[in-house]
Design a protein around this motif. Structure first.
Motif, short mmCIF file in Angstrom:
data_model
loop_
_atom_site.label_atom_id
_atom_site.label_comp_id
_atom_site.label_asym_id
_atom_site.label_seq_id
_atom_site.Cartn_x
_atom_site.Cartn_y
_atom_site.Cartn_z
N MET A 24 14.64 -10.59 6.06
CA MET A 24 15.24 -11.04 4.81
C MET A 24 14.23 -11.74 3.93
O MET A 24 14.19 -11.56 2.72
N MET A 25 13.36 -12.57 4.56
CA MET A 25 12.37 -13.29 3.78
C MET A 25 11.33 -12.34 3.19
O MET A 25 10.76 -12.60 2.14
N ASN A 26 11.09 -11.21 3.90
CA ASN A 26 10.08 -10.27 3.43
C ASN A 26 10.66 -9.17 2.55
O ASN A 26 9.95 -8.26 2.16
N GLN A 27 11.98 -9.22 2.26
CA GLN A 27 12.60 -8.21 1.43
C GLN A 27 11.99 -8.25 0.04
O GLN A 27 11.98 -9.29 -0.62
N ALA A 28 11.48 -7.12 -0.41
CA ALA A 28 10.77 -7.08 -1.69
C ALA A 28 11.62 -6.42 -2.75
O ALA A 28 12.46 -5.56 -2.48
N LEU A 29 11.41 -6.84 -3.99
CA LEU A 29 11.92 -6.13 -5.16
C LEU A 29 10.86 -5.11 -5.54
O LEU A 29 9.70 -5.47 -5.76
N SER A 30 11.24 -3.84 -5.60
CA SER A 30 10.26 -2.77 -5.81
C SER A 30 10.54 -2.02 -7.10
O SER A 30 11.67 -1.58 -7.34
N VAL A 31 9.52 -1.88 -7.93
CA VAL A 31 9.64 -1.15 -9.19
C VAL A 31 8.46 -0.21 -9.35
O VAL A 31 7.39 -0.42 -8.78
N VAL A 32 8.68 0.85 -10.11
CA VAL A 32 7.60 1.77 -10.46
C VAL A 32 7.02 1.32 -11.79
O VAL A 32 7.75 1.12 -12.77
N VAL A 33 5.71 1.12 -11.83
CA VAL A 33 5.04 0.67 -13.05
C VAL A 33 3.94 1.65 -13.43
O VAL A 33 3.44 2.41 -12.59
N GLU A 34 3.58 1.62 -14.71
CA GLU A 34 2.47 2.44 -15.20
C GLU A 34 1.42 1.56 -15.85
O GLU A 34 1.75 0.54 -16.46
N TRP A 35 0.18 1.99 -15.73
CA TRP A 35 -0.94 1.31 -16.39
C TRP A 35 -1.80 2.36 -17.06
O TRP A 35 -2.16 3.37 -16.45
N LEU A 48 5.09 -1.25 -7.34
CA LEU A 48 4.84 -2.69 -7.32
C LEU A 48 5.93 -3.36 -6.50
O LEU A 48 7.12 -3.14 -6.74
N LYS A 49 5.52 -4.17 -5.53
CA LYS A 49 6.47 -4.91 -4.70
C LYS A 49 6.29 -6.40 -4.92
O LYS A 49 5.18 -6.92 -4.84
N TYR A 50 7.41 -7.06 -5.21
CA TYR A 50 7.40 -8.51 -5.41
C TYR A 50 8.21 -9.18 -4.30
O TYR A 50 9.35 -8.80 -4.04
N TYR A 51 7.58 -10.17 -3.64
CA TYR A 51 8.21 -10.88 -2.53
C TYR A 51 8.63 -12.27 -3.02
O TYR A 51 7.79 -13.18 -3.13
N PRO A 52 9.91 -12.45 -3.35
CA PRO A 52 10.36 -13.71 -3.97
C PRO A 52 10.13 -14.95 -3.10
O PRO A 52 9.82 -16.02 -3.62
N GLU A 53 10.30 -14.81 -1.78
CA GLU A 53 10.20 -15.98 -0.92
C GLU A 53 8.81 -16.60 -0.93
O GLU A 53 8.66 -17.82 -0.85
#
Length: 389
Positions: A24-35, A48-53
């Motif tokens: 649960m602590m490692n659950q990431a919010l994942s989005v597709v991004v472009e650069w 892109l993975k963001y780990y809120p904890e």
């Protein structure tokens, strides 16, 4: 001896609980991004993975043939506002690269980022305000609380034909009079489509005794009418010698402080000072540098200021009237937030700034000779640099 089954069950349960907590602590919010990579001049796609904890982010490059680690887990820079800036369509700089969120990568992320949203559509709120515009900030603040941060905004004056087109687009009893929309200025704002937006507009309209003058729609035609097509009276900026500009910085927009800041300004305006223009812009880093270049030798954290101004959408206001520049400078207060709180506790930076000069909520025109130049810069030269819908 027989094994102690009770103790074995205890340790098995402990390991399972510990594992689940870790997951649960490692659950990431994942989005597709472009650069956009300027050297080969191509767009590159990443997961892109963001780990809120732990407030860390990582990136994995994706192509048709392979995927590879592009950025190992790293701290999220302080100037970014995650997860708010991970909403589809947002842009933000991450370690010197401006990324655009293209889509949500999994159901978990869509649920978390879209818990209050319906699909990925947009909701347009139209606010007809009185000629002096005194309710603009209060209305906007009330809508921000329910609908979330702004995605786009324009201060407009509609002629009779444009007002009739607007009423026809709504096609309901909430917006049945073109006269309301052609008799004075109006604010048009876009939020991510929130299930509460339509009801919020009705509630706010009753709250400010303005039924029918605060309405909402999700029509693409309305977005085209108000943001894509040229309007007869856009921009509304005066570009004259008695104008000044205020930039509400991206961090304050993300924190839903725009309406409260404008309401604070409106409370202090005299009868001779008017809010004459407003627009939400998204500056590229090069444009932000062009605007702030005069401060390069003055600001000790110039690069941080540059990053903040180009990290997301900023709301630019033009105020017109005698001594407008000095009025707004005094109202903003000292540049450093700590000094502002000590010396000018009722100033904008004291009330809405954070704990450093970079995140001091606003930037304002310094010299009386610069007001018209800055107004021209934002409402003419940068008029096309709108955040993506």
């Amino acid at each position: 001896k027989k094994p102690n089954n009770g103790l074995g069950v205890f340790f098995t349960t402990y390991r399972l609980v510990h594992f689940c907590q870790g997951q649960m602590m490692n659950q990431a919010l994942s989005v597709v991004v472009e650069w956009y990579d300027p050297v080969p001049m191509v767009k590159r796609s990443f997961l892109l993975k963001y780990y809120p904890e732990v407030k860390q982010v990582e990136m994995i490059e994706r192509t048709n043939n392979f995927s590879r680690s592009f950025l190992k887990k790293s701290p999220v820079p302080n100037e970014l506002r995650f997860p708010e800036q991970l909403i589809k369509g947002s842009q933000f700089p991450l370690y010197a690269r401006v990324l655009t969120v293209i889509e949500y990568a999994d159901a978990y992320t869509r649920e978390k980022l879209g818990a209050k949203y319906v699909g990925d559509e947009l909701s347009i709120a139209c606010i007809s305000i009185e000629a002096d515009g005194e309710k603009f900030g209060a209305v906007l603040s009330a809508l921000e609380e329910v609908c979330g941060p702004l995605l786009r905004l324009r201060y407009v004056r509609l002629n009779s034909t444009e007002a009739e087109d607007l009423v026809e687009t709504f096609q309901n009893n909430d917006c049945d009079s073109a006269t309301i929309w052609s008799s004075g200025p109006a604010i048009v704002a876009i939020f991510t489509k929130n299930i509460f937006t339509a009801e919020a507009c009705r509630v706010v309209g009753r709250q400010f005794n303005a039924p029918g003058s605060i309405v909402s729609s999700t029509s693409p035609r309305l977005s085209s009418l108000l943001f894509e097509r040229p309007l007869a009276h856009w921009p509304t900026a005066r570009f004259g010698p008695h104008c000044t500009c205020l930039i509400i910085k991206p961090h304050a927009i993300a924190d839903k402080k725009a309406g409260a800041i404008i309401a604070h300004i409106e409370d202090k305006l005299s009868s001779s000072l008017k809010l004459t223009a407003a627009s939400l812009v998204k500056l590229e880093r090069s444009s932000a540098h062009e605007f702030l270049e005069a401060y390069q030798s003055v600001l000790p954290d110039y690069q941080a200021h540059l990053t903040q101004l180009s990290t997301g959408a900023a709301l630019v206001l033009e105020i017109h009237g005698p001594n407008a520049v000095q009025f707004l400078r005094d109202l903003c207060g000292p540049y450093d937030v700590d000094f502002a709180r000590e010396l000018r506790p009722d100033s904008i930076r004291a009330k809405f700034g954070e704990n450093d000069a970079v995140h001091n909520a606003v930037h304002c025109t310094d010299l009386s000779t610069d007001g018209a130049i800055e107004s021209q810069f934002f409402f003419s030269l940068c008029a096309g640099q709108l955040p993506p819908p």
